[in-house]
Design an enzyme around this catalytic site. Structure first.
Site, mmCIF file in Angstrom:
data_model
loop_
_atom_site.group_PDB
_atom_site.id
_atom_site.type_symbol
_atom_site.label_atom_id
_atom_site.label_comp_id
_atom_site.label_asym_id
_atom_site.label_seq_id
_atom_site.Cartn_x
_atom_site.Cartn_y
_atom_site.Cartn_z
ATOM 1 N N ASP A 40 -79.029 -24.892 38.866
ATOM 2 C CA ASP A 40 -77.602 -24.594 39.081
ATOM 3 C C ASP A 40 -77.267 -24.322 40.555
ATOM 4 O O ASP A 40 -76.101 -24.387 40.934
ATOM 5 C CB ASP A 40 -77.175 -23.377 38.256
ATOM 6 N N GLU A 57 -70.049 -28.240 32.696
ATOM 7 C CA GLU A 57 -69.983 -27.634 31.350
ATOM 8 C C GLU A 57 -69.118 -26.369 31.322
ATOM 9 O O GLU A 57 -68.571 -26.010 30.287
ATOM 10 C CB GLU A 57 -71.394 -27.310 30.846
ATOM 11 N N MET A 59 -74.622 -29.886 33.620
ATOM 12 C CA MET A 59 -74.931 -28.448 33.538
ATOM 13 C C MET A 59 -74.468 -27.721 34.796
ATOM 14 O O MET A 59 -73.831 -28.318 35.664
ATOM 15 C CB MET A 59 -76.432 -28.261 33.336
ATOM 16 N N GLY A 69 -84.483 -20.754 32.334
ATOM 17 C CA GLY A 69 -84.527 -22.200 32.089
ATOM 18 C C GLY A 69 -85.499 -22.852 33.059
ATOM 19 O O GLY A 69 -85.502 -22.519 34.238
ATOM 20 N N HIS A 103 -80.355 -31.547 28.896
ATOM 21 C CA HIS A 103 -81.650 -31.143 29.457
ATOM 22 C C HIS A 103 -82.356 -32.255 30.224
ATOM 23 O O HIS A 103 -83.375 -31.991 30.874
ATOM 24 C CB HIS A 103 -82.536 -30.589 28.339
HETATM 25 O O1 F6P Z 1 -79.419 -22.175 34.190
HETATM 26 C C1 F6P Z 1 -79.930 -23.439 33.966
HETATM 27 C C2 F6P Z 1 -79.266 -24.087 32.797
HETATM 28 O O2 F6P Z 1 -79.811 -25.377 32.633
HETATM 29 C C3 F6P Z 1 -77.736 -24.127 32.834
HETATM 30 O O3 F6P Z 1 -77.242 -25.136 33.668
HETATM 31 C C4 F6P Z 1 -77.411 -24.296 31.376
HETATM 32 O O4 F6P Z 1 -76.123 -23.819 31.058
HETATM 33 C C5 F6P Z 1 -78.454 -23.468 30.718
HETATM 34 O O5 F6P Z 1 -79.544 -23.363 31.618
HETATM 35 C C6 F6P Z 1 -78.960 -24.032 29.404
HETATM 36 O O6 F6P Z 1 -79.908 -23.175 28.919
HETATM 37 P P1 F6P Z 1 -80.758 -23.444 27.610
HETATM 38 O O7 F6P Z 1 -81.725 -24.539 27.925
HETATM 39 O O8 F6P Z 1 -81.441 -22.151 27.348
HETATM 40 O O9 F6P Z 1 -79.782 -23.822 26.549
#
Ligand code: F6P
Length: 341
Positions: free
Chosen positions: A127, A221, A169, A10, A271
């Site tokens: 995170d 989450e 997140m 991510g 996001h």
């Molecule tokens: O690891 C970073 C993160 O933003 C997490 O907090 C979240 O659960 C995940 O990536 C979301 O990922 P994606 O954008 O692939 O759905």
């Protein structure tokens, strides 16, 4: 010497600051050629790369995202993936790689190192769940975004005498929820590390209304109620075996309304927490990580990751970085509990 650089997993604010440092110091100080591989491990797997010069990184320091693109491509899921990566790197004449990523990307970096290719890791993730470093860059920006959102939600919650729930997140670590909630003065903060009692949450909410102040609940989450399961958006797993989390905020809002009769709404920040320009803290940390990563390449310190310890940047074995998730300790959560209710 030719050095490759890639960003995987991510995205998060500060990735471009690392790339800029690697390129600037790599070229200006060490005289290296720097090659940027596109979309995480997809780049080396498919031989997709471009040469980066100083001009190509001008102006990118404040830009969110990554100029190289990112993906969750996992070479373990590709037939002969690691061999293909090594062949493509050899074909490009790349002698060493700087891999910027979280536990998944750095896990691949570790396997590549074990397989004889020279890699230095740089820890990133909003995170903040990577062991071996006090902070990852991207986290501070995400926390500031959560704080600003809570500040705004306070005024509208009060006007309408509503419960506002903010879902943030963080996957299986509650750092964003904890720091964002503390900074924003949340009424209750719910983390993945400790299962929550919905009845207790409702009591905190009712108490906040008694003091004529509308409650804001921050829920990670990955948080789970005492009884029941983690709420997920789908049962499908990504290539690293992660399920997409999310939905606990809406579930909690309807439980709160059912149990207290108060109107409760959920805001999912999603996001937004990963987008946009990095804070000064993240720009400086990411810049320092990049400088130290290219120093590690120069020193031949492969199989290591740069990490923040106190105010120093140190080198730690990649194995140490990916072995254990850094979650919120019970005593840290207890600090925040003083403000609940
Ligand atoms: O690891 C970073 C993160 O933003 C997490 O907090 C979240 O659960 C995940 O990536 C979301 O990922 P994606 O954008 O692939 O759905």
């Amino acid at each position: 010497m030719r050095v490759g650089v890639l960003t995987g997993g991510g995205d998060c604010p500060g990735l471009n600051a690392v790339i800029r440092s690697v390129v600037r110091k790599g070229i200006d100080v060490y005289g290296y050629e720097i090659y940027g591989f596109r979309d995480g491990w997809r780049g080396p797997l498919e031989g997709d790369y471009e040469r980066l010069d100083v001009q190509s990184v001008r102006g990118i320091l404040p830009r969110g995202g990554t100029i190289l693109g990112s993906s969750r491509t996992n070479p373990d899921k590709v037939d002969g993936g690691y061999e293909r990566i090594k062949e493509n790197l050899a074909r490009a004449g790349v002698d060493a790689l700087v891999a910027i990523g979280g536990e998944d990307t750095l896990g691949v970096a570790r396997k590549l190192t074990d397989g004889g290719f020279d890699v230095v890791g740089v820890p990133k993730t909003i995170d903040n769940d990577l062991g071996a470093t006090d902070f990852t860059f991207g986290f501070d920006t995400a926390v500031n975004i959560v704080m600003e959102a809570i500040d705004r939600l306070h005024t509208t919650a009060e006007s309408h005498h509503r419960v506002l729930i903010v879902e943030v997140m963080g996957r299986h670590a509650g750092w964003i929820a904890l720091h964002g909630g503390l900074a924003g003065g949340a009424n209750v903060i719910l983390l993945p590390e400790t299962r929550f009692d919905v009845e207790k949450v409702c009591r905190h909410i009712e108490h906040r209304f008694e003091t004529r102040y509308a409650p804001i609940v921050v829920v990670a989450e990955g948080a789970m109620p005492l009884e029941g399961q983690m709420v997920t958006q789908t049962t499908e797993l990504d290539s690293f075996g992660h399920v997409r989390l999310g939905g606990v905020g809406d579930w909690l809002a309807s439980e709160v309304t059912r149990r207290t009769g108060k109107e409760a709404r959920c805001t999912v920040l999603g996001h937004i927490q990963r987008g946009g320009t990095p804070t000064a803290f993240d720009r400086v940390l990411a810049t320092r990580f990049g400088l130290h990563a290219i120093d590690a390449v120069h020193d031949g310190a492969f199989g290591t990751m740069v990490a923040l310890r106190g105010t120093d940047i140190v080198r730690v074995p990649l194995a140490e970085a990916v072995d254990e998730l850094k979650t919120v300790p019970v005593e840290r959560y207890a600090e925040a509990e003083v403000f609940f209710g």
